[in-house]
Design an enzyme around this catalytic site. Structure first.
Site, mmCIF file in Angstrom:
data_model
loop_
_atom_site.group_PDB
_atom_site.id
_atom_site.type_symbol
_atom_site.label_atom_id
_atom_site.label_comp_id
_atom_site.label_asym_id
_atom_site.label_seq_id
_atom_site.Cartn_x
_atom_site.Cartn_y
_atom_site.Cartn_z
ATOM 1 C CB SER A 1 -0.870 0.015 1.266
ATOM 2 O OG SER A 1 -1.461 1.284 1.442
ATOM 3 C CE1 TYR B 1 -3.632 -2.227 5.284
ATOM 4 C CE2 TYR B 1 -2.961 0.006 4.709
ATOM 5 C CZ TYR B 1 -3.459 -1.230 4.333
ATOM 6 O OH TYR B 1 -3.767 -1.462 3.007
#
Ligand code: NAP
Length: 250
Positions: A145, A159
């Site tokens: 990501s 995350y």
């Protein structure tokens, strides 16, 4: 045994994973569509593939549990005879939070599903694909990501850290198995319009952050899938350890 190559897509039932499963089937892959809870969504992806003349089956398993991952690989081998490719796509976010609000349970889940699950699945793939272990080679694509690069402050730095780990692992494993017939690459999506944002309590997030994206829109799951299918293909035969950005310029 069919000559078509077989692919396991973790989290292949919804969002980006579903788009990868569908596009891979169109490209001739036999697809194991993994899901954790939503069996109906996985069955729908499989039905669409079969309706279009492809081969696929739904495969339950939580990538946060080592035993589930091991059983998943055994099942893919049982159904398809071999495992030629793995897309480590399953991933989760949590509620928007500052680091001083995060408890150990949250951190443990973030790392277990997003990072450790990716590493264990890659391990099982290498055991089967590596020429050192008698395999015929293969391809692994991990999904990270832009959070790995941006850090996701005030939202989910945990995350982001897990996804940065996925990227470092991609480079390390790629170099480790480069002479064993296995390519390992990573796709780094920006903000993509899927249900993951609602699962983190921010259903409008993809549209809301669009202003910060040079292209001024979220990406689609299919746009990420196109990049994954390129890296899975022989067209990417000299690429390993690479991180392919699919983020609208962010
Ligand atoms: P999504 O729409 O929430 O779909 C998640 C998929 O992963 C579902 O198929 C879900 O299956 C599965 N899954 C969740 N936890 C799992 C587990 N423990 N074991 C196995 N499968 C599990 O997510 P997405 O937006 O498509 O995201 C896919 C990947 O792209 C993730 O790694 C995510 O971090 C990454 N990513 C997404 C974005 C974005 O903006 N959407 C941006 C950058 C990176 P069930 O429905 O059965 O739970």
């Amino acid at each position: 045994m069919s000559a078509a190559k077989s692919l396991l897509v973790t989290g292949g039932s919804r969002g980006i994973g579903a788009a990868i499963s569908l596009l891979a089937a169109q490209c001739g892959w036999r697809v194991a569509v993994n899901y954790a809870r939503n069996e109906a969504a996985a069955n729908e992806v499989v039905a669409r593939i079969v309706r279009d003349g492809g081969e696929a089956f739904a495969l339950r398993g939580d990538v946060g549990h080592e035993a589930d991952i091991i059983s998943m690989f055994a099942e893919v081998e049982h159904r398809f005879g071999r495992v030629d490719a793995l897309v480590n796509n399953a991933g989760v976010v949590d509620r928007k939070a500052r680091v001083d609000q995060m408890d150990a349970g949250r951190l443990e889940r973030m790392m277990r599903v997003n990072l450790i699950g990716t590493i264990i699945a890659a391990r099982e793939a290498v055991k089967r694909m590596s020429t050192v272990h008698g395999g015929r080679g293969g391809v692994i694509v991990n999904i990270s990501s832009v959070a790995a690069r941006l850090g996701s402050p005030d939202e989910y730095a945990d995350y982001a850290a897990a996804k940065a780990g996925v990227e470092a692992f991609t480079v390390g494993l790629a170099r480790e198995v480069a002479l064993e017939g296995i390519r390992v690459n990573c796709v780094r999506p920006g903000t993509i319009d899927t249900e993951i944002h609602a699962s983190g309590g921010q259903p409008d997030r993809a549209q809301r952050v669009s202003a910060a994206i040079p292209m001024k829109r979220p990406g689609t799951a299919t746009e990420v899938a196109e990049a994954v299918l390129y890296l899975l293909s022989d067209a990417a035969s000299y690429s390993t350890g690479s991180i392919l950005e699919v983020s609208g310029g962010r």
